[in-house]
Design an enzyme around this catalytic site. Sequence first.
Site, PDB file in Angstrom:
ATOM      1  N   ASP A  21      -1.987 -71.417 -30.403  1.00 34.38           N
ATOM      2  CA  ASP A  21      -2.755 -70.875 -31.520  1.00 34.38           C
ATOM      3  C   ASP A  21      -4.150 -70.526 -31.004  1.00 34.38           C
ATOM      4  O   ASP A  21      -4.558 -70.972 -29.916  1.00 34.38           O
ATOM      5  CB  ASP A  21      -2.814 -71.932 -32.630  1.00 34.38           C
ATOM      6  CG  ASP A  21      -3.727 -71.543 -33.767  1.00 34.38           C
ATOM      7  OD1 ASP A  21      -3.625 -70.396 -34.248  1.00 34.38           O
ATOM      8  OD2 ASP A  21      -4.558 -72.382 -34.171  1.00 34.38           O
ATOM      9  N   ASP A  23      -7.538 -69.622 -33.357  1.00 38.51           N
ATOM     10  CA  ASP A  23      -8.645 -70.173 -34.144  1.00 38.51           C
ATOM     11  C   ASP A  23      -8.413 -71.654 -34.432  1.00 38.51           C
ATOM     12  O   ASP A  23      -7.378 -72.045 -34.977  1.00 38.51           O
ATOM     13  CB  ASP A  23      -8.785 -69.404 -35.458  1.00 38.51           C
ATOM     14  CG  ASP A  23      -9.237 -67.976 -35.244  1.00 38.51           C
ATOM     15  OD1 ASP A  23     -10.446 -67.728 -35.269  1.00 38.51           O
ATOM     16  OD2 ASP A  23      -8.360 -67.110 -35.022  1.00 38.51           O
ATOM     17  N   ASP A 200      -3.642 -76.190 -34.868  1.00 43.69           N
ATOM     18  CA  ASP A 200      -4.505 -77.085 -35.638  1.00 43.69           C
ATOM     19  C   ASP A 200      -4.286 -77.009 -37.138  1.00 43.69           C
ATOM     20  O   ASP A 200      -4.856 -77.807 -37.882  1.00 43.69           O
ATOM     21  CB  ASP A 200      -5.971 -76.736 -35.366  1.00 43.69           C
ATOM     22  CG  ASP A 200      -6.375 -75.428 -36.040  1.00 43.69           C
ATOM     23  OD1 ASP A 200      -7.346 -75.428 -36.824  1.00 43.69           O
ATOM     24  OD2 ASP A 200      -5.720 -74.404 -35.793  1.00 43.69           O
TER      25      ASP A 200
END
Length: 250
Positions: A21, A23, A200
């Site tokens: 991922d 961001d 996240d």
Amino acid sequence: MKITRPGRPPAPSLNWAYFLDVDGTLINIADTPEAVLVDQTLLDLIENLHRASGGAMALVSGRMIADLQSRIKLPQLPLAGLHGLERRDSSGRLWIHAAPPATKSAIKEALAPVLARHPGLLLEDKGLTLALHYRLAPRLAGYVHRFMGRFANAPEQGLELQRGKYVVEIKPAGIDKGTAVAEYLAEAPFKDRRPVFIGDDLNDEHGFAEVNKLDGISIKVGKGVSCARFRLPDVAAVHHWLGEALKGTA
């Protein structure tokens, strides 16, 4: 889902397949999507890991591929954008899963008065999806989720709600980061490697679940409930862990 156990994942290997991922995982989250910073140290890390792993590394993001490419500037890097709705494979071919344009236009029209009443909300048109950000107006979280949920609750539209950190996104149903990972793992150079997924956010749970099925390495960044099997505390820890795979390759 279950709470992941504390502690670091095992030492990384260049024989694994990496799905990352962006961001909140490789870069710190900013107030708006345009405000993020990608420094040269991170660009070098991405390029070196991609090369050293034999190309078995892909970024799997909620951003558009065009946005990722403008920031990363590595034309040979596999990229999955919009949570898997668009995907560039290792040979450079582009794969698209699209919603009907008329449906997206109707949603934008319905959102226009909402945006006018609440200037703290930000609508991001990603081409294949619409993302409503409320980071600047967190008190509107419940309202945003209910309003956007109306569109996902119309089965005939073939849409679903994608929830993230201070953002709710409307996208075509049945496509997510997990399906993007599965598609990559069916292709060279990812095929037959142990998969790693690092993320996240809620939308990364699909990626965690997919690699868990394959006895892979799923890593949650930061706090929160997750099905990931391991955890790293922050973006800096992710950089450090990935960097360990490159020791001795310079």
